[in-house]
Design an enzyme around this catalytic site. Structure first.
Site, mmCIF file in Angstrom:
data_model
loop_
_atom_site.group_PDB
_atom_site.id
_atom_site.type_symbol
_atom_site.label_atom_id
_atom_site.label_comp_id
_atom_site.label_asym_id
_atom_site.label_seq_id
_atom_site.Cartn_x
_atom_site.Cartn_y
_atom_site.Cartn_z
ATOM 1 N N ARG A 127 0.812 -1.240 0.000
ATOM 2 C CA ARG A 127 0.000 0.000 0.000
ATOM 3 C C ARG A 127 0.833 1.272 0.000
ATOM 4 O O ARG A 127 0.389 2.331 0.445
ATOM 5 C CB ARG A 127 -0.969 0.019 1.173
ATOM 6 N N LYS A 149 4.240 11.735 -11.115
ATOM 7 C CA LYS A 149 3.387 10.921 -11.983
ATOM 8 C C LYS A 149 4.118 9.616 -12.268
ATOM 9 O O LYS A 149 5.262 9.628 -12.718
ATOM 10 C CB LYS A 149 3.110 11.636 -13.308
ATOM 11 N N LYS A 232 10.005 23.074 -13.398
ATOM 12 C CA LYS A 232 8.980 22.038 -13.231
ATOM 13 C C LYS A 232 8.484 22.008 -11.789
ATOM 14 O O LYS A 232 7.283 21.883 -11.535
ATOM 15 C CB LYS A 232 9.492 20.659 -13.652
ATOM 16 N N ARG A 246 -0.629 22.925 -14.433
ATOM 17 C CA ARG A 246 0.306 21.853 -14.780
ATOM 18 C C ARG A 246 0.181 21.467 -16.251
ATOM 19 O O ARG A 246 1.135 20.967 -16.856
ATOM 20 C CB ARG A 246 0.111 20.644 -13.851
ATOM 21 N N ASN A 250 2.437 20.521 -21.070
ATOM 22 C CA ASN A 250 2.116 19.826 -22.323
ATOM 23 C C ASN A 250 2.362 20.683 -23.559
ATOM 24 O O ASN A 250 1.943 20.318 -24.658
ATOM 25 C CB ASN A 250 0.659 19.363 -22.311
ATOM 26 N N HIS A 272 10.157 10.440 -28.523
ATOM 27 C CA HIS A 272 9.221 11.406 -27.948
ATOM 28 C C HIS A 272 9.739 12.846 -28.008
ATOM 29 O O HIS A 272 9.039 13.746 -28.472
ATOM 30 C CB HIS A 272 8.881 10.999 -26.515
HETATM 31 N N1 LIG Z 1 6.219 10.619 -15.105
HETATM 32 C C1 LIG Z 1 6.295 11.690 -15.868
HETATM 33 O O1 LIG Z 1 5.958 12.804 -15.446
HETATM 34 C C2 LIG Z 1 6.833 11.555 -17.250
HETATM 35 C C3 LIG Z 1 7.150 12.699 -17.996
HETATM 36 C C4 LIG Z 1 7.700 12.533 -19.257
HETATM 37 C C5 LIG Z 1 7.928 11.252 -19.764
HETATM 38 N N2 LIG Z 1 7.588 10.167 -19.021
HETATM 39 C C6 LIG Z 1 7.840 8.807 -19.531
HETATM 40 O O2 LIG Z 1 9.242 8.647 -19.660
HETATM 41 C C7 LIG Z 1 9.505 7.641 -20.651
HETATM 42 C C8 LIG Z 1 10.607 8.126 -21.548
HETATM 43 O O3 LIG Z 1 11.760 8.341 -20.764
HETATM 44 P P1 LIG Z 1 13.214 8.247 -21.425
HETATM 45 O O4 LIG Z 1 13.274 9.083 -22.628
HETATM 46 O O5 LIG Z 1 14.196 8.462 -20.351
HETATM 47 O O6 LIG Z 1 13.230 6.740 -21.963
HETATM 48 P P2 LIG Z 1 13.967 5.422 -21.445
HETATM 49 O O7 LIG Z 1 13.808 5.227 -20.003
HETATM 50 O O8 LIG Z 1 13.526 4.326 -22.339
HETATM 51 O O9 LIG Z 1 15.505 5.759 -21.740
HETATM 52 C C9 LIG Z 1 15.905 5.962 -23.081
HETATM 53 C C10 LIG Z 1 17.020 4.982 -23.460
HETATM 54 O O10 LIG Z 1 18.236 5.414 -22.873
HETATM 55 C C11 LIG Z 1 18.813 4.359 -22.091
HETATM 56 N N3 LIG Z 1 19.521 5.036 -21.013
HETATM 57 C C12 LIG Z 1 18.999 5.783 -20.000
HETATM 58 N N4 LIG Z 1 19.975 6.348 -19.299
HETATM 59 C C13 LIG Z 1 21.145 5.967 -19.871
HETATM 60 C C14 LIG Z 1 22.510 6.251 -19.614
HETATM 61 N N5 LIG Z 1 22.881 7.108 -18.651
HETATM 62 N N6 LIG Z 1 23.446 5.669 -20.375
HETATM 63 C C15 LIG Z 1 23.089 4.841 -21.392
HETATM 64 N N7 LIG Z 1 21.822 4.559 -21.717
HETATM 65 C C16 LIG Z 1 20.864 5.114 -20.951
HETATM 66 C C17 LIG Z 1 17.663 3.489 -21.698
HETATM 67 O O11 LIG Z 1 18.087 2.184 -21.425
HETATM 68 C C18 LIG Z 1 16.794 3.551 -22.960
HETATM 69 O O12 LIG Z 1 17.293 2.661 -23.932
HETATM 70 C C19 LIG Z 1 8.191 7.404 -21.352
HETATM 71 O O13 LIG Z 1 7.663 6.172 -20.950
HETATM 72 C C20 LIG Z 1 7.300 8.548 -20.889
HETATM 73 O O14 LIG Z 1 5.927 8.194 -20.857
HETATM 74 C C21 LIG Z 1 7.057 10.296 -17.785
HETATM 75 ZN ZN LIG Z 2 7.268 15.098 -23.020
#
Ligand SMILES: NC(=O)c1ccc[n+]([C@@H]2O[C@H](COP(=O)([O-])OP(=O)(O)OC[C@H]3O[C@@H](n4cnc5c(N)ncnc54)[C@H](O)[C@@H]3O)[C@@H](O)[C@H]2O)c1
Ligand SMILES: [Zn+2]
Length: 374
Positions: A127, A149, A232, A246, A250, A272
């Site tokens: 929980r 989030k 942020k 917030r 976007n 993205h």
């Molecule tokens: N919670 C939120 O507020 C929020 C906001 C924006 C995005 N997101 C989410 O975040 C995700 C995208 O995050 P992301 O772009 O970090 O993607 P990710 O976590 O897939 O990382 C991108 C790539 O980089 C690699 N990687 C990460 N750090 C590394 C490092 N230091 N050295 C080598 N490789 C590394 C990972 O293994 C992956 O292959 C999506 O799922 C999105 O929905 C969440």
């Molecule tokens: Zn984004």
């Protein structure tokens, strides 16, 4: 080798859920001390992915060990597919198998995928357990690790299942980004620039002058990440549960989600942050088209993102896109359409974005048609 500089601390002010973001080069090697300071006597699970485990897990484990903190690693496959019920089950099972208690901690070591997944797991096991973010992608350091989030995707869409779960601490090691693929770094840069475009025009101007140093590392990178975290944190503190402001986060994302949908979420074509870069330029052009902002500002945004090496136009999407009607359908799917009107983040100029709740769908359509052939 990492050179430790004194950490920059940014506070996220959320009453009894407030926490600190520590930012600086080499901070993974101090993570054990920082965690022991906020949660003495704690045990931890480290959730990470295969890519990040290979380069940064040993340093985190060594730091925790030096601080007397017992740690169990839980490794998931790299990539968005781990943000699924299967991935969640794997992480939840690993936490329970490690016999962690409610007051123990789940550490997310990785990008946004690991942060969202580990954060959600920590929010539901027993929980709700404690949670620490150690973001290793630029996107995670400036965006996903802050604000609470968390969640996973379902076959019907992204981020549909999750909880608000604020971390107890965020440790952003800016030197960890040295191992991040350049394309991922630049994608994260789009989110960094976003904060300047939302409400920090001086920050955007600073990025225009300093982006090369941000890419190469050192104090400019730390400064940029800290400024993004402040931006942020300020928005999240005003509106934790997204009932108002917030939504400004976007900016560019309505167009971006349509582009991601239209390219089948194929990261080989568009990641993205790249979609967000195009989306932010479109948001500025659309605002100019609606006589809310100047075309000069849209040109300035495009010139900067292009200089950094990001795509900025529909024509930049490899493999082509469906027509304007199809893109509008993705936008309408992403948003609640009320009586033919759509909600968009528009702008009066750089650093002057606002929420527009009544944008007629036909204006979006004609703008998109023009954007195929600027
Ligand atoms: N919670 C939120 O507020 C929020 C906001 C924006 C995005 N997101 C989410 O975040 C995700 C995208 O995050 P992301 O772009 O970090 O993607 P990710 O976590 O897939 O990382 C991108 C790539 O980089 C690699 N990687 C990460 N750090 C590394 C490092 N230091 N050295 C080598 N490789 C590394 C990972 O293994 C992956 O292959 C999506 O799922 C999105 O929905 C969440
Ligand atoms: Zn984004």
């Amino acid at each position: 080798m990492n050179i430790t500089e004194p950490a920059t601390i940014v506070d996220v002010a959320l009453g009894d859920r407030s926490y600190e973001i520590a930012i600086g080069a080499g901070l993974i090697s101090e993570a054990g001390e920082r965690i022991a300071a906020v949660r003495p006597g704690v045990r931890v699970a480290i959730v990470t992915d295969t890519n990040v485990a290979a380069v940064h897990l040993p340093a985190l484990e060594a730091s925790l060990d030096a601080a007397g903190i017992a740690a169990t690693p839980i490794v998931v496959s790299a990539g968005e597919t781990s943000k699924s019920f299967d991935g969640l089950q794997h992480v939840v099972d690993g936490i329970i198998a490690a016999r962690l208690e409610r007051h123990d901690l789940v550490i997310a070591l990785g990008g946004g995928v690991v942060g969202d997944l580990a954060g959600f797991a920590s929010g539901i096991v027993r929980r709700g357990m404690g949670f620490v973010q150690v973001p290793t992608s630029l996107l995670a350091q400036v965006d996903s690790s802050i604000g609470g989030k968390t969640g996973i995707n379902t076959p019907r869409g992204k981020n549909l299942v999750g909880v608000f779960q604020q971390p107890a601490l965020v440790i952003a090691d800016t030197a960890a980004l040295d191992t991040l693929p350049e394309r991922e770094f630049k994608a994260g840069y789009a989110e960094l620039a976003k904060y300047g475009l939302i409400d920090r025009p001086e920050f955007f101007a600073w990025l225009e002058a300093s982006w090369r140093e941000v890419l190469s590392g050192g104090p400019a990178r730390t400064h940029a990440i800290a400024e993004a975290c402040r931006a942020k944190a300020a928005i999240v503190a005003r509106d934790e549960f997204e009932t108002g402001d917030r939504a400004l986060l976007n900016l560019g994302h309505t167009f971006a989600h349509a582009l991601e949908g239209a390219t089948g979420y194929d990261g080989g074509r568009l990641v993205h942050g790249e979609a967000v870069a195009i989306g932010m330029v479109l948001a500025h052009r659309f605002s100019a088209r609606l006589n809310q902002a100047s075309h000069d500002d849209a040109d300035r945004v495009e010139a900067h993102l292009r200089a950094v090496g990001l795509p900025t136009r529909l024509a930049d999407v490899p493999g082509g896109l469906p027509g304007a009607e199809a893109l509008l359908a993705y936008i309408a799917q992403d948003k609640k359409v009320s009586r033919g009107a759509l909600t968009f983040i528009l702008t009066h100029g750089i650093g002057q974005s606002y929420i527009a709740k009544d944008v007629p769908a036909e204006q979006v359509l004609s703008f998109l048609k023009e954007s195929y052939d600027p």
